[in-house]
Design a protein around this motif. Sequence first.
Motif, PDB file in Angstrom:
ATOM      1  N   TYR A  54       0.879  -1.171   0.000  1.00  0.00           N
ATOM      2  CA  TYR A  54       0.000   0.000   0.000  1.00  0.00           C
ATOM      3  C   TYR A  54       0.911   1.214   0.000  1.00  0.00           C
ATOM      4  N   GLU A  55       0.972   1.897  -1.105  1.00  0.00           N
ATOM      5  CA  GLU A  55       1.889   3.029  -1.229  1.00  0.00           C
ATOM      6  C   GLU A  55       1.443   4.240  -0.416  1.00  0.00           C
ATOM      7  N   SER A  56       0.148   4.330  -0.144  1.00  0.00           N
ATOM      8  CA  SER A  56      -0.388   5.450   0.617  1.00  0.00           C
ATOM      9  C   SER A  56      -1.762   5.082   1.123  1.00  0.00           C
ATOM     10  N   LEU A  57      -2.317   5.925   1.978  1.00  0.00           N
ATOM     11  CA  LEU A  57      -3.671   5.689   2.477  1.00  0.00           C
ATOM     12  C   LEU A  57      -4.666   5.722   1.335  1.00  0.00           C
ATOM     13  N   GLU A  58      -4.466   6.643   0.395  1.00  0.00           N
ATOM     14  CA  GLU A  58      -5.406   6.753  -0.733  1.00  0.00           C
ATOM     15  C   GLU A  58      -5.437   5.461  -1.544  1.00  0.00           C
ATOM     16  N   THR A  59      -4.269   4.853  -1.774  1.00  0.00           N
ATOM     17  CA  THR A  59      -4.210   3.587  -2.515  1.00  0.00           C
ATOM     18  C   THR A  59      -4.941   2.497  -1.760  1.00  0.00           C
ATOM     19  N   LEU A  60      -4.760   2.454  -0.456  1.00  0.00           N
ATOM     20  CA  LEU A  60      -5.425   1.445   0.355  1.00  0.00           C
ATOM     21  C   LEU A  60      -6.932   1.632   0.353  1.00  0.00           C
ATOM     22  N   VAL A  61      -7.376   2.903   0.452  1.00  0.00           N
ATOM     23  CA  VAL A  61      -8.816   3.177   0.473  1.00  0.00           C
ATOM     24  C   VAL A  61      -9.476   2.698  -0.817  1.00  0.00           C
ATOM     25  N   VAL A  62      -8.859   2.958  -1.952  1.00  0.00           N
ATOM     26  CA  VAL A  62      -9.414   2.495  -3.233  1.00  0.00           C
ATOM     27  C   VAL A  62      -9.564   0.989  -3.229  1.00  0.00           C
ATOM     28  N   TYR A  63      -8.573   0.299  -2.709  1.00  0.00           N
ATOM     29  CA  TYR A  63      -8.628  -1.162  -2.678  1.00  0.00           C
ATOM     30  C   TYR A  63      -9.705  -1.654  -1.712  1.00  0.00           C
ATOM     31  N   LEU A  64      -9.806  -1.058  -0.531  1.00  0.00           N
ATOM     32  CA  LEU A  64     -10.768  -1.528   0.467  1.00  0.00           C
ATOM     33  C   LEU A  64     -12.207  -1.316   0.032  1.00  0.00           C
ATOM     34  N   LYS A  65     -12.443  -0.264  -0.764  1.00  0.00           N
ATOM     35  CA  LYS A  65     -13.810  -0.022  -1.234  1.00  0.00           C
ATOM     36  C   LYS A  65     -14.310  -1.145  -2.126  1.00  0.00           C
ATOM     37  N   LEU A  67     -13.892  -4.257  -1.444  1.00  0.00           N
ATOM     38  CA  LEU A  67     -14.182  -5.421  -0.615  1.00  0.00           C
ATOM     39  C   LEU A  67     -15.637  -5.415  -0.153  1.00  0.00           C
ATOM     40  N   HIS A  68     -16.106  -6.585   0.256  1.00  0.00           N
ATOM     41  CA  HIS A  68     -17.440  -6.692   0.828  1.00  0.00           C
ATOM     42  C   HIS A  68     -17.486  -5.952   2.148  1.00  0.00           C
ATOM     43  N   ARG A  69     -18.624  -5.339   2.452  1.00  0.00           N
ATOM     44  CA  ARG A  69     -18.733  -4.542   3.670  1.00  0.00           C
ATOM     45  C   ARG A  69     -18.445  -5.359   4.911  1.00  0.00           C
ATOM     46  N   HIS A  70     -18.877  -6.618   4.933  1.00  0.00           N
ATOM     47  CA  HIS A  70     -18.647  -7.464   6.100  1.00  0.00           C
ATOM     48  C   HIS A  70     -17.149  -7.657   6.330  1.00  0.00           C
ATOM     49  N   ALA A  71     -16.402  -7.794   5.255  1.00  0.00           N
ATOM     50  CA  ALA A  71     -14.951  -7.965   5.376  1.00  0.00           C
ATOM     51  C   ALA A  71     -14.309  -6.698   5.922  1.00  0.00           C
ATOM     52  N   ARG A  72     -14.804  -5.551   5.483  1.00  0.00           N
ATOM     53  CA  ARG A  72     -14.242  -4.282   5.966  1.00  0.00           C
ATOM     54  C   ARG A  72     -14.516  -4.093   7.454  1.00  0.00           C
ATOM     55  N   ASP A  73     -15.755  -4.434   7.871  1.00  0.00           N
ATOM     56  CA  ASP A  73     -16.107  -4.279   9.281  1.00  0.00           C
ATOM     57  C   ASP A  73     -15.269  -5.193  10.176  1.00  0.00           C
ATOM     58  N   LYS A  74     -14.947  -6.368   9.674  1.00  0.00           N
ATOM     59  CA  LYS A  74     -14.144  -7.312  10.448  1.00  0.00           C
ATOM     60  C   LYS A  74     -12.741  -6.769  10.683  1.00  0.00           C
ATOM     61  N   VAL A  93     -15.960   6.957  18.501  1.00  0.00           N
ATOM     62  CA  VAL A  93     -16.480   5.597  18.345  1.00  0.00           C
ATOM     63  C   VAL A  93     -17.206   5.466  17.018  1.00  0.00           C
ATOM     64  N   SER A  94     -17.888   6.524  16.603  1.00  0.00           N
ATOM     65  CA  SER A  94     -18.632   6.483  15.327  1.00  0.00           C
ATOM     66  C   SER A  94     -17.705   6.325  14.129  1.00  0.00           C
ATOM     67  N   ASP A  95     -16.419   6.693  14.282  1.00  0.00           N
ATOM     68  CA  ASP A  95     -15.477   6.540  13.173  1.00  0.00           C
ATOM     69  C   ASP A  95     -15.263   5.076  12.810  1.00  0.00           C
ATOM     70  N   ARG A  96     -15.527   4.182  13.759  1.00  0.00           N
ATOM     71  CA  ARG A  96     -15.236   2.767  13.531  1.00  0.00           C
ATOM     72  C   ARG A  96     -16.369   2.045  12.812  1.00  0.00           C
ATOM     73  N   HIS A  97     -17.415   2.760  12.457  1.00  0.00           N
ATOM     74  CA  HIS A  97     -18.502   2.150  11.698  1.00  0.00           C
ATOM     75  C   HIS A  97     -18.112   1.928  10.250  1.00  0.00           C
ATOM     76  N   SER A  98     -17.063   2.584   9.823  1.00  0.00           N
ATOM     77  CA  SER A  98     -16.580   2.445   8.448  1.00  0.00           C
ATOM     78  C   SER A  98     -15.074   2.330   8.470  1.00  0.00           C
ATOM     79  N   LEU A  99     -14.542   1.308   7.814  1.00  0.00           N
ATOM     80  CA  LEU A  99     -13.101   1.106   7.801  1.00  0.00           C
ATOM     81  C   LEU A  99     -12.380   2.275   7.153  1.00  0.00           C
ATOM     82  N   VAL A 100     -12.929   2.775   6.065  1.00  0.00           N
ATOM     83  CA  VAL A 100     -12.298   3.884   5.358  1.00  0.00           C
ATOM     84  C   VAL A 100     -12.263   5.126   6.248  1.00  0.00           C
ATOM     85  N   VAL A 101     -13.395   5.437   6.891  1.00  0.00           N
ATOM     86  CA  VAL A 101     -13.464   6.591   7.786  1.00  0.00           C
ATOM     87  C   VAL A 101     -12.518   6.393   8.969  1.00  0.00           C
ATOM     88  N   PHE A 102     -12.438   5.179   9.473  1.00  0.00           N
ATOM     89  CA  PHE A 102     -11.583   4.882  10.623  1.00  0.00           C
ATOM     90  C   PHE A 102     -10.116   5.124  10.279  1.00  0.00           C
TER      91      PHE A 102
END
Length: 293
Positions: A54-65, A67-74, A93-102
């Motif tokens: 993962y070269e940067s957070l932006e690269t990781l975010v594109v990849y995580l989007k 994925l299935h939501r259940h996988a992201r929450d895990k 605490v609300s930031d953890r409802h979304s992996l990308v936001v977290f």
Amino acid sequence: MPRTELRLTVPVRSAAPTSTRPNVKKLYEGNFSHWIVHDLQTVLQRSGITRKTYESLETLVVYLKSLHRHARDKVVGVIAEQVCATVLSRTAVSDRHSLVVFLQALRQASEPFRFLDLPKELRDRVYETHILDAYHGRAQHRLEGNGRLNSAPRPSIISTSSQVLDEFLPMFYMTTKFRFEIYLNRGSSVAGVPIGFTGVPRWIRRWARVTVKKNATHLRQVSVVGNGRAYFFTFSPGVGLRVRYPESLDQLRKTDWDQHVAQVEASRRLRELNGEAVLTALTSRPALWRQGA
């Protein structure tokens, strides 16, 4: 402002805490970019996400989007375990409802703290604490028998930036009592022999020229102590210059000191000076030190 003594300590960041698992460091202040590239991939692999770089957070975010939501929450829970408590406490605490936001919240929460971003009032409180811790309100200097002035070290905080230097030194000189301790032996300055009070004007001038410089206006108290005698020079905006000399002086010498102080104070008012008058009183009449000490 209460008069304090300076003992300056500069916080040193401790080594980054490491995970109990080998080769994986926790996220702490200042290492987000490194953590994303080198450590997070190991954490994500435990959750079945096997992408290796993962070269940067932006690269990781594109990849995580993708994925299935259940996988992201895990993965959120797995990542939270790899974040130090101080950084995690800065996220909601609300930031953890979304992996990308977290992850975005973690990047912001782990940014290094900038002291100069604090309001001036809070920075002043930090300066006061450093002054209190470092010298306890008194910076001691010693006029050595070999003719050298052994000065107390200047606060290390002034080396951090020019802005801190300009903000800190006026408070330092305004709230610190400067004390000069000397030897006394017939005014001799031969190496190894006490120099006595006769050397006071010369060494105070050197101290002012080399160390105090433009901050002389902020001086509030300087004392000279030796052989059971003490001279206290103080300045306050409301009262002006005052000097307290040893009671053991004879009346003629007391009169000379009183006249000298009155002349310096009159000149100070005329020229609209402040703490500079303390240095003037200490150095402009060397004969008083030869007579009075």
